[in-house]
Design an enzyme around this catalytic site. Structure first.
Site, mmCIF file in Angstrom:
data_model
loop_
_atom_site.group_PDB
_atom_site.id
_atom_site.type_symbol
_atom_site.label_atom_id
_atom_site.label_comp_id
_atom_site.label_asym_id
_atom_site.label_seq_id
_atom_site.Cartn_x
_atom_site.Cartn_y
_atom_site.Cartn_z
ATOM 1 N N ASP A 38 0.864 -1.194 0.000
ATOM 2 C CA ASP A 38 0.000 0.000 0.000
ATOM 3 C C ASP A 38 0.893 1.235 0.000
ATOM 4 O OD1 ASP A 38 -3.264 0.247 0.955
ATOM 5 O OD2 ASP A 38 -2.065 2.093 0.971
ATOM 6 N N TYR A 170 -11.855 8.337 -13.744
ATOM 7 C CA TYR A 170 -12.010 7.064 -13.030
ATOM 8 C C TYR A 170 -12.707 6.048 -13.934
ATOM 9 C CZ TYR A 170 -13.414 3.803 -9.308
ATOM 10 O OH TYR A 170 -13.594 2.673 -8.533
ATOM 11 N N LYS A 174 -11.103 2.536 -15.476
ATOM 12 C CA LYS A 174 -11.640 1.206 -15.163
ATOM 13 C C LYS A 174 -12.075 0.483 -16.447
ATOM 14 C CE LYS A 174 -11.082 1.370 -10.684
ATOM 15 N NZ LYS A 174 -10.138 0.481 -10.013
ATOM 16 N N THR A 205 -16.962 1.425 1.641
ATOM 17 C CA THR A 205 -15.549 1.558 2.027
ATOM 18 C C THR A 205 -15.194 3.044 1.977
ATOM 19 O OG1 THR A 205 -14.708 1.423 -0.223
ATOM 20 C CG2 THR A 205 -14.978 -0.673 0.946
#
Ligand code: NAD
Length: 270
Positions: A38, A170, A174, A205
């Site tokens: 990460d 974004y 994707k 999340t």
């Protein structure tokens, strides 16, 4: 008891939170040694400590890596191979959704470039170094299975559906993940390396909830969700586990949707 990833090794990016964290825990529970990567070192060290605490017989390591930097990804893959002996599973999961990502008129080039660097180039590099490592794995003749490796790339439902609440960079990144994954899956199909996309629906999340920071913004989405709720990271981790394991041995090049029915919806229940 033998786990579903017994004796395998896995590298998970974006492992400090959300899908990556839940997948690290689940993969370890199923017997895999895990390298958690990460950009946020504190988060990934905390996640790794949790894995070690719950599964003391598993090897779990943390590494700081920015998937937007090729050298970081190469170093992480090299570390997995040197520490665990081989790489069986690469979960290219890290991604960003930038708050300044907007429509065609308002999105600045630097936001577009940053998003592509992390969400699309990062997945390319993750695939590149994982393929090189997995080519070194022997094929398991005894079980008649090609166990060269499984690569999972996190895309999104927005790669399949249009949204009137735009995040252009974004969405485009994707879509690129889906297209690239399909092609890589074909190129490497006879090497025993399976490459699949995971397409989550909207999840509870930090990535999405930090963005949907008012009840109005959340309701604008919830009305479109057939199940009437956002998904949980662990529900995606279970799907990633399936794609990582030999249970999905005849699956490659798929857009694996785990979206509560969202991409099948026209009118949703009241
Ligand atoms: P999250 O924000 O909970 O976790 C993402 C993790 O990635 C964080 O720990 C963050 O530090 C890390 N990260 C960010 N940039 C990085 C970089 N450059 N290098 C390495 N690590 C980096 O998000 P999540 O919801 O678990 O998202 C995981 C993946 O799922 C992302 O690719 C996201 O686009 C995708 N996804 C999420 C949703 C959703 O609704 N949350 C929906 C569809 C797809």
């Amino acid at each position: 008891m033998s786990g579903r990833l017994q004796s395998k090794t896995a590298l998970i990016t974006g492992a400090g939170s959300g899908i990556g964290l839940e997948s690290s825990l689940l993969f370890a529970q199923e017997g895999a040694n895990v390298l958690l990567a990460d950009i946020n070192l504190a988060a990934v060290e905390k996640a790794t400590a949790l894995v070690q605490q719950r599964f003391p017989n598993i090897k779990a390591l943390a590494v700081k890596a920015d998937v937007g930097k090729e050298a970081d990804i190469k170093a992480a893959v090299d570390l997995a191979v040197s520490e665990f002996g081989r790489l069986d599973v690469m979960f290219n999961n890290a991604g960003i959704m930038h708050p300044e990502d907007d429509n065609a008129l308002n999105t600045e080039e630097r936001i577009w470039d940053l998003t592509m660097q992390i969400n699309l180039k990062g997945v390319w590099w993750g695939c590149k170094y994982a393929i090189l490592a997995m080519r070194q794995n022997p094929v398991d003749e005894a079980r008649g299975l090609h166990t060269g490796g499984s690569i999972i790339n996190t895309a999104s439902f927005v790669a399949i559906m249009g949204a009137a609440t735009p995040q252009l960079a974004y969405t485009a990144s994707k879509g690129g993940v889906l297209a690239m994954t399909r092609e890589l899956a074909m190129v490497h199909a006879r090497e025993g390396i399976r490459i699949n996309s995971l397409c989550p629906g909207p999840l509870k999340t930090p990535l999405l909830m930090d963005f949907l920071n008012t009840p109005e913004k959340r309701d604008r989405r919830l009305v479109h969700l057939p199940m009437g709720r956002f998904g949980e990271a662990v529900e995606l981790a279970k799907a990633a586990l399936f794609l990582a394991s030999d249970e999905s041995s005849y699956m490659t090049g798929t857009d694996f949707k785990v979206d509560g029915g969202l991409t099948s919806a026209y009118v949703t229940p009241l």
